[in-house]
Design a protein around this motif. Structure first.
Motif, mmCIF file in Angstrom:
data_model
loop_
_atom_site.group_PDB
_atom_site.id
_atom_site.type_symbol
_atom_site.label_atom_id
_atom_site.label_comp_id
_atom_site.label_asym_id
_atom_site.label_seq_id
_atom_site.Cartn_x
_atom_site.Cartn_y
_atom_site.Cartn_z
ATOM 1 N N ARG A 115 -37.355 -13.242 -52.112
ATOM 2 C CA ARG A 115 -36.682 -13.579 -50.848
ATOM 3 C C ARG A 115 -36.503 -15.084 -50.717
ATOM 4 O O ARG A 115 -35.462 -15.561 -50.235
ATOM 5 C CB ARG A 115 -37.478 -13.015 -49.674
ATOM 6 N N LEU A 116 -37.495 -15.835 -51.156
ATOM 7 C CA LEU A 116 -37.366 -17.297 -51.122
ATOM 8 C C LEU A 116 -36.261 -17.772 -52.055
ATOM 9 O O LEU A 116 -35.493 -18.684 -51.705
ATOM 10 C CB LEU A 116 -38.698 -17.943 -51.517
ATOM 11 N N LEU A 117 -36.173 -17.171 -53.250
ATOM 12 C CA LEU A 117 -35.129 -17.562 -54.197
ATOM 13 C C LEU A 117 -33.741 -17.244 -53.646
ATOM 14 O O LEU A 117 -32.802 -18.037 -53.809
ATOM 15 C CB LEU A 117 -35.344 -16.842 -55.529
ATOM 16 N N ILE A 118 -33.603 -16.085 -52.989
ATOM 17 C CA ILE A 118 -32.312 -15.734 -52.396
ATOM 18 C C ILE A 118 -31.948 -16.716 -51.288
ATOM 19 O O ILE A 118 -30.810 -17.209 -51.202
ATOM 20 C CB ILE A 118 -32.348 -14.286 -51.863
ATOM 21 N N HIS A 120 -33.083 -19.744 -50.978
ATOM 22 C CA HIS A 120 -32.839 -21.034 -51.627
ATOM 23 C C HIS A 120 -31.424 -21.080 -52.218
ATOM 24 O O HIS A 120 -30.716 -22.094 -52.089
ATOM 25 C CB HIS A 120 -33.885 -21.230 -52.721
ATOM 26 N N SER A 121 -31.011 -19.982 -52.860
ATOM 27 C CA SER A 121 -29.672 -19.918 -53.446
ATOM 28 C C SER A 121 -28.590 -20.003 -52.369
ATOM 29 O O SER A 121 -27.550 -20.644 -52.571
ATOM 30 C CB SER A 121 -29.513 -18.619 -54.239
ATOM 31 N N PHE A 122 -28.840 -19.369 -51.225
ATOM 32 C CA PHE A 122 -27.878 -19.429 -50.125
ATOM 33 C C PHE A 122 -27.656 -20.875 -49.670
ATOM 34 O O PHE A 122 -26.517 -21.318 -49.494
ATOM 35 C CB PHE A 122 -28.384 -18.579 -48.956
ATOM 36 N N PHE A 123 -28.735 -21.609 -49.516
ATOM 37 C CA PHE A 123 -28.588 -23.000 -49.073
ATOM 38 C C PHE A 123 -27.990 -23.880 -50.169
ATOM 39 O O PHE A 123 -27.326 -24.882 -49.871
ATOM 40 C CB PHE A 123 -29.945 -23.553 -48.619
ATOM 41 N N LEU A 124 -28.201 -23.525 -51.446
ATOM 42 C CA LEU A 124 -27.538 -24.255 -52.521
ATOM 43 C C LEU A 124 -26.018 -24.092 -52.442
ATOM 44 O O LEU A 124 -25.264 -25.053 -52.605
ATOM 45 C CB LEU A 124 -28.051 -23.769 -53.882
ATOM 46 N N VAL A 125 -25.564 -22.852 -52.193
ATOM 47 C CA VAL A 125 -24.131 -22.610 -52.037
ATOM 48 C C VAL A 125 -23.591 -23.339 -50.811
ATOM 49 O O VAL A 125 -22.509 -23.959 -50.853
ATOM 50 C CB VAL A 125 -23.855 -21.097 -51.940
ATOM 51 N N MET A 126 -24.345 -23.291 -49.704
ATOM 52 C CA MET A 126 -23.924 -23.983 -48.492
ATOM 53 C C MET A 126 -23.772 -25.484 -48.738
ATOM 54 O O MET A 126 -22.810 -26.106 -48.275
ATOM 55 C CB MET A 126 -24.945 -23.732 -47.379
ATOM 56 N N ARG A 127 -24.706 -26.040 -49.493
ATOM 57 C CA ARG A 127 -24.645 -27.478 -49.745
ATOM 58 C C ARG A 127 -23.399 -27.835 -50.559
ATOM 59 O O ARG A 127 -22.735 -28.850 -50.293
ATOM 60 C CB ARG A 127 -25.901 -27.924 -50.483
ATOM 61 N N THR A 128 -23.062 -27.007 -51.543
ATOM 62 C CA THR A 128 -21.873 -27.281 -52.355
ATOM 63 C C THR A 128 -20.601 -27.173 -51.523
ATOM 64 O O THR A 128 -19.691 -28.014 -51.628
ATOM 65 C CB THR A 128 -21.823 -26.312 -53.540
ATOM 66 N N LEU A 129 -20.514 -26.132 -50.687
ATOM 67 C CA LEU A 129 -19.325 -25.966 -49.840
ATOM 68 C C LEU A 129 -19.194 -27.111 -48.841
ATOM 69 O O LEU A 129 -18.084 -27.601 -48.583
ATOM 70 C CB LEU A 129 -19.404 -24.623 -49.101
ATOM 71 N N ILE A 130 -20.323 -27.543 -48.292
ATOM 72 C CA ILE A 130 -20.284 -28.681 -47.370
ATOM 73 C C ILE A 130 -19.832 -29.938 -48.108
ATOM 74 O O ILE A 130 -19.061 -30.757 -47.574
ATOM 75 C CB ILE A 130 -21.662 -28.886 -46.715
ATOM 76 N N SER A 131 -20.294 -30.100 -49.363
ATOM 77 C CA SER A 131 -19.879 -31.267 -50.149
ATOM 78 C C SER A 131 -18.377 -31.255 -50.401
ATOM 79 O O SER A 131 -17.718 -32.310 -50.380
ATOM 80 C CB SER A 131 -20.639 -31.293 -51.481
ATOM 81 N N LEU A 132 -17.799 -30.058 -50.646
ATOM 82 C CA LEU A 132 -16.349 -29.964 -50.812
ATOM 83 C C LEU A 132 -15.620 -30.392 -49.548
ATOM 84 O O LEU A 132 -14.628 -31.133 -49.594
ATOM 85 C CB LEU A 132 -15.964 -28.522 -51.167
ATOM 86 N N LYS A 133 -16.123 -29.939 -48.421
ATOM 87 C CA LYS A 133 -15.500 -30.305 -47.147
ATOM 88 C C LYS A 133 -15.614 -31.801 -46.903
ATOM 89 O O LYS A 133 -14.653 -32.442 -46.433
ATOM 90 C CB LYS A 133 -16.181 -29.521 -46.007
ATOM 91 N N VAL A 134 -16.768 -32.373 -47.238
ATOM 92 C CA VAL A 134 -16.964 -33.816 -47.053
ATOM 93 C C VAL A 134 -16.019 -34.597 -47.955
ATOM 94 O O VAL A 134 -15.467 -35.639 -47.546
ATOM 95 C CB VAL A 134 -18.435 -34.188 -47.332
ATOM 96 N N ALA A 135 -15.801 -34.108 -49.192
ATOM 97 C CA ALA A 135 -14.869 -34.795 -50.095
ATOM 98 C C ALA A 135 -13.462 -34.808 -49.514
ATOM 99 O O ALA A 135 -12.758 -35.835 -49.546
ATOM 100 C CB ALA A 135 -14.883 -34.107 -51.464
ATOM 101 N N ALA A 136 -13.015 -33.665 -48.965
ATOM 102 C CA ALA A 136 -11.687 -33.614 -48.340
ATOM 103 C C ALA A 136 -11.613 -34.520 -47.119
ATOM 104 O O ALA A 136 -10.593 -35.192 -46.879
ATOM 105 C CB ALA A 136 -11.358 -32.168 -47.960
ATOM 106 N N MET A 137 -12.679 -34.568 -46.332
ATOM 107 C CA MET A 137 -12.693 -35.432 -45.146
ATOM 108 C C MET A 137 -12.666 -36.900 -45.540
ATOM 109 O O MET A 137 -12.059 -37.728 -44.847
ATOM 110 C CB MET A 137 -13.916 -35.117 -44.290
ATOM 111 N N ASP A 138 -13.315 -37.266 -46.650
ATOM 112 C CA ASP A 138 -13.265 -38.658 -47.120
ATOM 113 C C ASP A 138 -11.824 -39.063 -47.437
ATOM 114 O O ASP A 138 -11.370 -40.174 -47.093
ATOM 115 C CB ASP A 138 -14.140 -38.822 -48.361
#
Length: 711
Positions: A115-118, A120-138
């Motif tokens: 459950r922790l790994l799942i 953890h993986s969810f927040f890893l995906v969230m971080r990548t998607l947020i990074s994509l959005k931040v790149a577009a906003m830059d």
């Protein structure tokens, strides 16, 4: 002459440009087909590589099975060979060991770790998607800045600050999950090792019967923690970059074209292979460093354990030399690792930050200098936004790939910890299966004893104790008694005598199940029916009550129906009731009992422990050497009154009268087992001593007779 040459050069230039233009036009017309062909080729190559890896894995499994079959029945106790060190590298052995450890730390799909790994993986995906959005906003922020639109610029800044809230929360959750995973991995692995280490006397076998593991405390307390932390970090350091590379590469391919991404990936892969070939074996270095750390700690622990002996010998200078040698060996190795990491880090930084960075700039410039199919005309602001966004995604992808490259070193370090922890598990499995590897230093050589050392006898559970043709083997491989045979029934109290090194301790270790039976047949009661009291008893950490009931706990004592009043009566029998009055806490008083109690009091506490457990058989190894004869009489009389059959190792004549049989070793491989008539034996011993005194006087009498004859 110059005009025709200039015209011919211009013609060639136009021809080359025409060819390039034609090739470019043909490529753009068939771009989709070419891209599909490239992707299909790469996919087929990947499938083929996986197929080859599976075939190699099957072949390796067959080889390992053959090697294990050849290893069965052979141990280094017979030939004295030293077990070779395992080479730490990323091979099938590493993945096999890692898979075994993973099954321990993540036991199932419904476990907390899963459950922790799942999560953890969810927040890893969230971080990548947020990074994509931040790149577009830059890119949008820079576009507004180039256009000079202040209102749009401020709005973009506000949205950029708002997205920082989920971004920082995600980063904090990733750190929390990584720390929690490391802790849970360590808990699972430590519990698993403790269960094996403290079952079937494995802890004794590792230290006394096998010499492959020199410092199990270092492995359990330190290396397990390092392995757990490295494993938790590696998941974040691999999963996040792989996810980033996948998403960023896909986004870049839509912006700059898949061809540029594929070409750049090929160059990156080529340079990555070169770097990997030049990367030192950091996994082996880490394993060696951990081993040297353990040896250095063991030297200090050994000095603490034998501080009194060292002080009496004034051996502090010799011990200082040993400690200094261990420390400087460790430091020399650490400095070597630092130098190798310096050169490797220089190469990594140049390739990853600058060489790949230059390739990235070329890739980001493609939409600016090359018009791709389907691309609309862009003004200055659009080109700036596209370049900044692509640059941001490329930097993130480059950083992700850099972390993957850097993680190779972390994987090698994980391989080092995996090798050490898995070696501990393998040795414990071997010991529980009866397979021991120990370098022997026999006084007569172990070649002649090879057949005996390879053999195994039979152990039969019985109410009696009977040895039938059982060889007694010393710790260094000497056969002390080729075939020992005797039989005891309940009530047959045995006295064991003989010189040092004749096999007395080895006999009792076989009875206690500590040593293997190398031949013959041993009939003995279960382990719980035999109690052992050494000359210097073991006093555990805990309360005064725990010293009496050890290894039982308070709950076990209550379940047996025994109260503190019963324990007090045992202490009164041995004149130990004053111990309760010494401390306000009474039975719950805790102290370092080995330091608080004298040797005689410790032996009386050990005898109180015997009276509490009331076993069927008791092995008493010089356990009355520090008590008076009156106390000794109380000990033995009460033990016999409780129905305990005594087996005593002692040279004190005062103990003869408490035994009915004697087993005497002569130190030459022979023994005598017979009934013991204490009074008759006492008279014979007295007569023997008188004769020995007379014999010692013979040379003096002969000398005197010779002097008188010369007068």
């Amino acid at each position: 002459m110059s005009k025709p040459s200039a015209s011919s050069a211009a013609a060639r230039d136009r021809t080359i440009r025409g060819i390039i233009s034609q090739l470019t036009s043909m490529y753009l017309q068939n771009r989709t087909r070419i891209s599909r062909a490239v992707y299909i080729t790469l996919f087929v190559a990947l499938i083929n590589r996986v197929r080859h890896a599976i075939q190699e894995q099957k072949a390796a499994s067959v080889r390992e099975a053959t090697q294990r079959a050849e290893k069965v029945g052979t141990t280094s106790t017979a030939d004295g060979e030293v077990t070779k060190k395992k080479k730490v590298e990323l091979n099938r052995e590493f993945f096999r060991s890692l898979l075994r450890l993973l099954k321990i730390v993540v036991p199932g799909w419904r476990s907390k770790e899963t459950r922790l790994l799942i999560s953890h993986s969810f927040f890893l995906v969230m971080r990548t998607l947020i990074s994509l959005k931040v790149a577009a906003m830059d890119g949008a922020i820079v576009k507004a800045l180039v256009k000079g639109n202040g209102r749009e610029f401020l709005m973009r800044i506000v949205w950029w600050m708002l997205i920082a809230v989920p971004a920082t929360f995600t980063n904090s959750m990733l750190s929390y999950h990584q720390a929690e995973l490391s802790l849970r991995y360590r808990t699972r692995l430590t519990q698993f090792i403790h269960d094996k280490y403290l079952s079937q006397l494995t802890f004794y076998g590792i230290s006394a019967l096998d010499d492959r593991i020199k410092n199990p405390d270092q492995l359990i307390a330190v290396d397990v923690a390092k392995f757990s932390n490295s494993l938790a970090e590696l998941y974040s350091n691999l999963a996040k970059p792989l996810l980033d590379m996948t998403i960023y590469t896909f986004s870049l391919s839509k912006s700059v074209g898949g061809e540029g991404v594929v070409f750049m990936s090929l160059l990156v892969q080529l340079s990555a292979h070169v770097m990997r070939a030049l990367t030192p074996p950091f996994g082996k270095y880490v394993a060696d460093e951990a081993r040297l750390e353990g040896e250095f700690r063991f030297q200090h622990s050994r000095l603490i354990d034998h501080s009194e002996e060292v002080a009496l010998y004034a051996g502090h200078e010799a011990e200082k030399d040993t400690l200094d040698k261990g420390y400087f060996t460790l430091i020399k190795h650490v400095n070597y690792i630092l130098r190798r990491r310096f050169y490797h880090g220089f190469m990594e930084d140049f390739v990853i930050k600058y060489f790949w960075g230059a390739l990235g700039l070329l890739l980001c410039s493609v939409p600016v200098f090359v018009k791709l199919p389907g691309q609309v005309a862009m003004n200055m602001g659009d080109r700036t936004e596209t370049f900044v966004t692509n640059r941001r995604m490329l930097l993130s992808a480059s950083d992700a790939f850099g972390r993957i490259m850097f993680s190779y070193r972390e994987i090698m370090e994980l391989a080092g910890y995996t090798s050490r922890v898995s070696s501990l598990l393998e040795v414990m499995d071997d010991i529980q299966a009866g397979h021991f590897e120990k370098k022997l230093v026999s006084s007569s050589g172990t070649e002649n004893n090879e057949a005996v050392l390879k053999g195994r006898g039979k152990v039969v559970e019985s109410s009696n104790i009977e040895f039938i043709d059982v060889p007694i083997i010393s710790p260094n491989g000497d056969v002390l008694v080729p075939a020992l045979t005797f039989k005891l029934t309940p009530g047959d109290h045995l006295l064991v005598v003989g010189p040092n090194g004749c096999g007395k301790s080895s006999l009792f270790r076989i009875l206690g199940g500590l040593w293997p039976v190398y031949g013959g047949t041993v009939h003995k009661p279960p382990f719980t029916d035999i109690f052992y009291i050494p000359q210097r008893p073991y006093l555990s950490r805990g309360s005064l009550r725990q010293q009496i009931i050890y290894p039982d706990g308070l709950r076990t004592m209550r379940s047996k129906g025994i109260t503190d009043a019963d324990l007090l009566s045992i202490l009164k029998t041995l004149s130990l009731e004053h111990l309760i009055e010494l401390y306000p806490e009474g039975w719950d008083a805790e102290a370092e009992w080995r330091d608080v109690l004298s040797g005689g009091l410790q032996q009386r506490v050990a005898m109180a422990r015997l009276f509490y457990h009331k076993p069927r058989y008791a092995i008493l190894d010089e356990c009355t050497s520090s008590v008076t004869l009156d106390t000794e009489k109380i000990m033995y009389d009460n033990a016999k009154a409780l129905g305990i059959t005594l087996m005593t190792v002692s040279h004190r004549r005062s103990l003869w009268k408490y035994h009915t049989h004697i087993l005497q070793f002569d130190g030459q491989g022979h023994f005598v087992f017979t009934r013991l008539d204490a009074d008759k034996r006492m008279k014979l011993e007295d007569e023997k001593e008188d004769l020995e005194v007379l014999l010692r006087q013979v040379p003096e009498l002969e000398r005197r007779v010779k002097e008188l004859s010369e007068l």
